[in-house]
Enzyme design. Structure first.
Site, mmCIF file in Angstrom:
data_model
loop_
_atom_site.group_PDB
_atom_site.id
_atom_site.type_symbol
_atom_site.label_atom_id
_atom_site.label_comp_id
_atom_site.label_asym_id
_atom_site.label_seq_id
_atom_site.Cartn_x
_atom_site.Cartn_y
_atom_site.Cartn_z
ATOM 1 N N ASP A 542 0.822 -1.114 -0.025
ATOM 2 C CA ASP A 542 0.052 0.150 0.059
ATOM 3 C C ASP A 542 0.747 1.313 0.124
ATOM 4 O O ASP A 542 2.125 1.101 0.499
ATOM 5 C CB ASP A 542 -0.735 0.051 1.230
ATOM 6 C CG ASP A 542 -0.269 -0.111 2.441
ATOM 7 O OD1 ASP A 542 0.637 0.805 2.953
ATOM 8 O OD2 ASP A 542 -0.210 -1.341 3.108
ATOM 9 N N GLU A 622 21.510 -22.184 -17.903
ATOM 10 C CA GLU A 622 20.616 -21.301 -17.053
ATOM 11 C C GLU A 622 21.778 -20.211 -16.530
ATOM 12 O O GLU A 622 21.199 -18.905 -16.481
ATOM 13 C CB GLU A 622 20.137 -21.893 -16.045
ATOM 14 C CG GLU A 622 18.887 -23.161 -16.551
ATOM 15 C CD GLU A 622 18.060 -23.881 -15.433
ATOM 16 O OE1 GLU A 622 16.910 -23.864 -15.487
ATOM 17 O OE2 GLU A 622 18.890 -24.517 -14.564
#
Length: 736
Positions: A542, A622
């Site tokens: 928030d 990777e």
């Protein structure tokens, strides 16, 4: 009309007009002293809109005593700026009080007003700020309302950042009498629309699947969202958008409301008996019972408002600019954050000097810049049954002091970060054994547990100070440059043992202010420290926390496909620079899904980039992909951090999740897309591109293909290579 730069007043009619670059907000004090809401929408000339007020006799809509024979005058049917309970308005109020004799009712009338340069602040609460009021053209309007009988005053606060189309609202309640009254409901903003049909966009979810966008028509019923959990929660976000039925990303009217608060909240939207619509947002009232003694005040946390006549996307971009530059603070507001690796999914609780240094050396080889040691380093902490509250290094487990470990990681060429959960305590901890009354718990009952832990009573300053002292003992003695601040349960047992607490209904509000107090103490003492907020991922995402932590871990769910949905919803109110997002291992630890490394990287680059995996268990291929991802992120990070964000598709409804970052001068754009569905003999697929400069040509940096900006908006970029599941695509477009 006495007029300043952005706030004007028609003195004769007491009409207040707030102008932003593209919007107008207007209200009026009527002949009885009530403050009526007139207009919030597309910018209009400096003229009163009070012609929109209709005075019609509605059966069972009562009349204020002053109106005498004027039965058409009722606060039950008029648009109100700050509706209260007890004056004849039977719609949902934003403000309600109880008096010592258990009576209730309010009659707030206009008392005074003033306009000042700059942006107001709120004591102990986060709020939008303006560092340069002259450059921002920031102004504040204060309107004082008073109830003479109750001896109660409310100061309504409005601030405007006109260039950003931002208006903020708050209210400060003051007891100007001699007897205590108790606030039972206090919300910060209300918008009354006298006409129109609207849709309500809210963001619901759950742990590991936060902020799912849902759009529903506003009908003759109350649509209510909120949190009773003591935090803003995974279940609903304190962000609301109301828009016209025909509004799209780029067209139509839309209004956004964002609550600058990290505790319980309530948002309401309702169409009433005469087809007027009320929208309101503020504190959760079910557990609010806040006494205000003589001479004291209570402040409502702030709501940020913005309006766009150019669609929902512009509402989001207004919020992004406001939060990035006028909510987030400190050194890292404008700085590019380091690419980090977090130890959690690599080691979980099983951490030691050897495991951390192994991870550090592996990370350095791949170009990663920071290592964050997550849960498990302190107290008696080998699982989640014990240790919280004892913030001292478990040197026997780690194998050395914190200072030595940090130095060794720094010697590997990496910065060092550390995990805390400051508001929590385990029953099996030295802190709890010494101070059992410091935990929130219903008196005389066994507590409700969450993750086997209790919540510390941050409504008590001595508890905040004690945890701060523990954290300082760690941070003062090692070169720690980052803190991950977690919060891993909701608040259930709301009872304080603090002396002199007249009403337990004040505890949750004071708890949130205690959290803010600790955060402010840390910021002031360690201005070079980067703090990332977290609450089981996105349970406290928030604007309030972003005032203290410029980034928040977006979700504990690191699955790339789910993250496209989570980050889509998050983008409606929050900038990418605030979104913590990492590449993790496959099969994913939360979903078991397998996505290509490229896809995981493209999705994670839409936030503050990093990794959440065991580098010792990945392939050489990777590892090479990670090296290239880090290079790509550094290449595009300024565009991602400071560019304008455009949602290009809706992943809840379409075959791709697609988005774009466009530089402020529209000179370049990074367009990204993830294929969510794959079928045999796939239909043609195009990714529309918005935000480019009309009439210009853009070249794809990789292929050299030249595209007209306008055709990209209408047709889109063709996706031609589509074999494989959850493939990702990106285009770097440069204006010619």
């Amino acid at each position: 009309m006495n007029k300043t730069d952005t706030i004007g007043i028609f003195e004769r009619d007491k009409v207040f007009t707030i102008q932003t670059k593209r919007s107008t907000y207007q209200m009026k004090v009527d002949s009885y002293g009530f403050l009526l809401h007139l207009y919030y929408g597309k910018k209009i000339a400096d003229s009163s809109v009070d012609y929109a007020l209709l005075y019609v006799d509605r059966g069972f809509s009562p009349n204020v005593y002053d109106a005498e024979e004027k039965r058409g005058y009722s606060l039950d049917t008029l648009p109100l700026e700050f509706p209260v309970r007890g004056n004849g308005d039977f719609r949902s109020p934003v403000f309600d009080v109880r008096y010592e004799d258990t009576s209730w009712g309010l009659d707030l009338r206009y008392k005074s007003h003033r306009i000042t340069s700059g942006k107001y602040s709120l004591s102990g609460l986060p709020a939008v700020y303006s560092e340069n009021a002259e450059a921002d053209k920031a102004q504040t309007l204060e309107i004082v309302l008073e109830d003479d009988v109750a001896q109660l005053q409310v100061t309504l606060l409005y601030a405007v950042l006109p260039e950003l189309d931002i208006i903020t609202r708050s209210a400060v309640v003051k007891n100007i009498g001699s007897r205590t009254f108790t606030v039972k409901k206090l919300q910060s903003a209300c918008l009354d629309f006298v006409t129109g049909d609207y849709d309500f966009i809210k963001f619901y979810g759950r742990h590991a699947m936060e902020r799912n966008m849902e759009r529903t028509p506003v009908g003759h019923c109350a649509q209510v969202i909120g949190s009773r959990r003591g935090t803003s929660s995974h279940q609903y976000n304190p962000l609301m958008v109301v828009c016209s039925h025909d509004a799209t990303e780029e067209t139509g009217s839309a209004w956004g409301l964002s609550f600058v608060y990290s505790g319980g909240f309530k948002g309401e939207v309702e169409k009433d008996q005469i087809n007027a619509t009320r929208v309101q947002l503020g504190l959760e009232d079910e557990m609010l019972s806040y006494p205000v003694p003589a001479g004291e005040c209570l402040s409502a946390p702030e709501v940020i408002l913005t309006y766009s006549s150019q669609g929902i996307g512009q509402v989001s971009r207004n919020f992004h600019k406001c939060i990035q530059k006028h909510i987030c603070r400190g050194k890292f507001r404008d700085q590019i954050r380091p690419v980090l690796i977090n130890s959690w999914e690599a080691n979980y609780f099983d951490i030691s000097k050897d495991s951390i240094l192994t991870l550090a050396r592996q990370a350095k080889e791949l170009g990663i810049e920071m290592l964050v040691m997550d849960d498990g380093w302190f107290g008696k902490r080998d699982n989640d049954f014990s240790g919280l509250g004892d913030w001292s290094t478990n040197e026997n487990k780690i194998g050395c002091s914190m200072k030595q470990l940090v130095q060794d990681v720094n010697d590997c060429g990496l910065k060092f970060g550390l995990w805390f959960e400051p508001e929590m305590v385990s029953e099996d901890s030295d802190l709890y054994r010494a101070h059992p009354d410091w935990a929130l718990n219903f008196k005389g009952r066994k507590p409700v547990l969450g993750r086997h832990q209790l919540v510390l009573d941050y409504s008590r300053p001595e508890v905040v100070d004690a945890v701060f002292a523990q954290m300082c003992a760690v941070l003062d003695n090692a070169h720690i440059e980052y803190v991950k601040w977690d919060f891993n349960r909701s608040i259930n047992d709301v009872y304080t043992y603090a002396e002199g607490c007249a009403d337990q209904g004040r505890v949750l509000y004071d708890f949130v202010k205690g959290t803010y107090c600790l955060a402010e103490k840390l910021i002031q003492r360690y201005p070079e420290l980067l703090i990332e907020g977290c609450s089981g991922g996105g349970g406290r995402f928030d604007a309030g926390m972003l005032y203290y932590t410029p980034q928040i871990w977006c979700s504990d769910n690191t699955d790339a496909v789910d993250r496209t949905l989570i980050q889509y919803g998050t983008s409606f109110g929050y900038p990418s620079s605030a979104v913590g997002s990492h590449v993790s291992i496959v099969p994913n630890h939360q979903t078991g899904r397998v996505c290509p490394m490229k896809t995981r990287g493209v999705v994670a680059m839409a936030g503050t980039f990093g990794y959440e995996l065991n580098l010792g268990k990945i392939t050489e291929q990777e590892k090479e992909e990670i090296r290239n991802q880090v290079k790509d992120y550094k290449k595009y990070v300024a565009l991602i951090h400071d560019g304008d964000y455009y949602r290009l598709t809706n992943p809840f409804e379409e075959e791709t999740a697609s988005w774009a970052f466009v530089s402020p001068d529209k000179g370049e754009a990074l367009v990204c897309s993830v294929l969510l569905e794959i079928h045999g003999n796939m239909t043609n697929l195009y990714v529309p591109v918005r935000g480019l400069e009309s009439g210009c040509l853009y070249r794809d940096e990789k292929t050299g293909t030249v595209y007209p900006a306008d055709s990209l908006e209408q047709i889109g970029l063709p996706v031609t290579e589509r074999l494989g599941q959850y493939e990702a695509y990106s285009w770097h477009l440069i204006k010619m």
